[in-house]
Design a protein around this motif. Structure first.
Motif, mmCIF file in Angstrom:
data_model
loop_
_atom_site.group_PDB
_atom_site.id
_atom_site.type_symbol
_atom_site.label_atom_id
_atom_site.label_comp_id
_atom_site.label_asym_id
_atom_site.label_seq_id
_atom_site.Cartn_x
_atom_site.Cartn_y
_atom_site.Cartn_z
ATOM 1 N N GLY A 246 90.215 -3.097 -76.278
ATOM 2 C CA GLY A 246 91.568 -3.554 -75.993
ATOM 3 C C GLY A 246 91.596 -5.048 -75.693
ATOM 4 O O GLY A 246 90.581 -5.734 -75.745
ATOM 5 N N ALA A 247 92.766 -5.534 -75.367
ATOM 6 C CA ALA A 247 92.959 -6.969 -75.124
ATOM 7 C C ALA A 247 92.408 -7.380 -73.764
ATOM 8 O O ALA A 247 92.278 -6.567 -72.857
ATOM 9 N N ASN A 248 92.127 -8.656 -73.643
ATOM 10 C CA ASN A 248 91.686 -9.237 -72.376
ATOM 11 C C ASN A 248 92.837 -9.118 -71.368
ATOM 12 O O ASN A 248 93.915 -9.640 -71.602
ATOM 13 N N PRO A 249 92.617 -8.441 -70.233
ATOM 14 C CA PRO A 249 93.708 -8.264 -69.268
ATOM 15 C C PRO A 249 93.966 -9.503 -68.406
ATOM 16 O O PRO A 249 94.977 -9.584 -67.711
ATOM 17 N N LEU A 250 93.045 -10.469 -68.448
ATOM 18 C CA LEU A 250 93.158 -11.642 -67.576
ATOM 19 C C LEU A 250 94.072 -12.711 -68.175
ATOM 20 O O LEU A 250 94.038 -12.966 -69.370
ATOM 21 N N THR A 251 94.866 -13.341 -67.312
ATOM 22 C CA THR A 251 95.673 -14.478 -67.763
ATOM 23 C C THR A 251 94.758 -15.698 -67.877
ATOM 24 O O THR A 251 93.626 -15.691 -67.377
ATOM 25 N N ASP A 252 95.249 -16.761 -68.508
ATOM 26 C CA ASP A 252 94.454 -18.000 -68.634
ATOM 27 C C ASP A 252 94.056 -18.532 -67.261
ATOM 28 O O ASP A 252 92.935 -18.983 -67.058
ATOM 29 N N ARG A 253 94.985 -18.496 -66.314
ATOM 30 C CA ARG A 253 94.717 -19.001 -64.963
ATOM 31 C C ARG A 253 93.660 -18.159 -64.250
ATOM 32 O O ARG A 253 92.770 -18.693 -63.591
ATOM 33 N N GLU A 254 93.770 -16.829 -64.388
ATOM 34 C CA GLU A 254 92.773 -15.941 -63.761
ATOM 35 C C GLU A 254 91.386 -16.194 -64.349
ATOM 36 O O GLU A 254 90.406 -16.234 -63.618
ATOM 37 N N ARG A 255 91.338 -16.403 -65.658
ATOM 38 C CA ARG A 255 90.054 -16.723 -66.306
ATOM 39 C C ARG A 255 89.497 -18.030 -65.776
ATOM 40 O O ARG A 255 88.314 -18.147 -65.487
ATOM 41 N N GLU A 256 90.370 -19.019 -65.662
ATOM 42 C CA GLU A 256 89.949 -20.343 -65.178
ATOM 43 C C GLU A 256 89.369 -20.254 -63.763
ATOM 44 O O GLU A 256 88.312 -20.814 -63.474
ATOM 45 N N VAL A 257 90.057 -19.518 -62.891
ATOM 46 C CA VAL A 257 89.601 -19.387 -61.501
ATOM 47 C C VAL A 257 88.300 -18.584 -61.436
ATOM 48 O O VAL A 257 87.373 -18.961 -60.713
ATOM 49 N N LEU A 258 88.205 -17.511 -62.213
ATOM 50 C CA LEU A 258 86.969 -16.714 -62.231
ATOM 51 C C LEU A 258 85.789 -17.529 -62.747
ATOM 52 O O LEU A 258 84.695 -17.466 -62.207
ATOM 53 N N GLY B 179 95.480 -20.133 -50.849
ATOM 54 C CA GLY B 179 96.187 -18.854 -50.990
ATOM 55 C C GLY B 179 96.353 -18.462 -52.451
ATOM 56 O O GLY B 179 96.176 -17.292 -52.820
ATOM 57 N N THR B 180 96.668 -19.453 -53.289
ATOM 58 C CA THR B 180 96.840 -19.191 -54.728
ATOM 59 C C THR B 180 95.513 -18.775 -55.352
ATOM 60 O O THR B 180 95.454 -17.823 -56.143
ATOM 61 N N VAL B 181 94.430 -19.475 -54.968
ATOM 62 C CA VAL B 181 93.092 -19.128 -55.468
ATOM 63 C C VAL B 181 92.756 -17.693 -55.079
ATOM 64 O O VAL B 181 92.297 -16.898 -55.894
ATOM 65 N N ARG B 182 93.004 -17.359 -53.809
ATOM 66 C CA ARG B 182 92.725 -16.017 -53.303
ATOM 67 C C ARG B 182 93.510 -14.968 -54.101
ATOM 68 O O ARG B 182 92.978 -13.924 -54.469
ATOM 69 N N ASN B 183 94.777 -15.266 -54.396
ATOM 70 C CA ASN B 183 95.624 -14.331 -55.161
ATOM 71 C C ASN B 183 95.096 -14.109 -56.575
ATOM 72 O O ASN B 183 95.038 -12.980 -57.063
ATOM 73 N N TYR B 184 94.731 -15.214 -57.252
ATOM 74 C CA TYR B 184 94.202 -15.097 -58.614
ATOM 75 C C TYR B 184 92.913 -14.268 -58.626
ATOM 76 O O TYR B 184 92.722 -13.408 -59.485
ATOM 77 N N LEU B 185 92.019 -14.562 -57.679
ATOM 78 C CA LEU B 185 90.753 -13.831 -57.608
ATOM 79 C C LEU B 185 90.993 -12.356 -57.323
ATOM 80 O O LEU B 185 90.388 -11.486 -57.951
ATOM 81 N N SER B 186 91.876 -12.086 -56.403
ATOM 82 C CA SER B 186 92.176 -10.706 -56.024
ATOM 83 C C SER B 186 92.740 -9.916 -57.210
ATOM 84 O O SER B 186 92.328 -8.791 -57.484
ATOM 85 N N THR B 187 93.665 -10.530 -57.935
ATOM 86 C CA THR B 187 94.265 -9.875 -59.102
ATOM 87 C C THR B 187 93.214 -9.627 -60.182
ATOM 88 O O THR B 187 93.166 -8.545 -60.782
#
Length: 201
Positions: A137-149, A170-178
């Motif tokens: 299937g498709a990559n579930p991560l957004t570009d931003r989530e990929r960048e942060v990971l 807080g934004t970093v924490r949210n992206y990582l958590s998602t």
């Protein structure tokens, strides 16, 4: 004569591929580079028909180089040749403009045939990999989530990531958590590993 650019950071592999392709009566390797960020200039200066790109290279990945080639030289055909047969890589390579995706343990004759086929307008994809990509299937991560990971892969703290990416903690924490949730991982380290294994980073 089909003019080929070969981009591969391991010189022994690059020279072996050039020698194998050189045995073909209708294929000539006119340029070789060891870095992804040298691909576009080499393709332009040598007026190549087909670019054969490895994925993992210094300076720029083969997928990023493929995207740059598609924008600057839309008539050029792109073949991705990689050790890493990851379904996510296949999908990203096709989105970046590749016409073929082969793993390096494919027979040499198959590579030469792929070069001819893409020039004729066909697509050539390793069938096992194509089936795996469809199943994955498709990559579930957004570009931003990929960048942060990707940025978190070296073990940086949230504060360091925030400073590096110009985001709040807080934004970093949210992206990582998602990202961790989407990948069904226990923590960020496992999330990075899962995403890398699937070719999503």
């Amino acid at each position: 004569m089909i003019r080929v650019l070969l981009a591969e950071d391991q010189s022994m592999v690059r020279e072996a591929l050039a020698a194998l392709l050189g045995l073909e009566p209708d294929i000539e390797v006119v340029a070789q580079v060891a870095r992804g960020d040298e691909v576009l200039a080499a393709a332009r200066s040598h007026e190549v028909d087909v670019a054969l790109l490895d994925i993992e290279m210094p300076g720029m990945t083969g997928i990023e180089a493929a995207a740059a080639l598609r924008t600057a030289l839309p008539g050029l055909k792109i073949v991705i040749l990689t050790t890493f047969g990851r379904p996510g890589y296949l999908r990203r390579a096709m989105e970046a403009g590749a016409s073929a995706f082969l793993v390096k343990d494919a027979p040499a004759a198959q590579l030469a045939e792929a070069v001819r086929k893409v020039l004729a307008g066909d697509r050539v994809i390793d069938p096992t990999l194509a089936a795996a990509a469809l199943a994955e299937g498709a990559n579930p991560l957004t570009d931003r989530e990929r960048e942060v990971l990707r940025a978190a892969a070296d073990g940086a703290t949230n504060a360091e990531l925030a400073a590096r990416l110009h985001l709040s903690q807080g934004t970093v924490r949210n992206y990582l958590s998602t990202a961790i949730q989407k990948l069904a991982a226990r923590n960020r380290t496992e999330a990075v590993r899962v995403a890398r294994d699937k070719g999503w980073l």
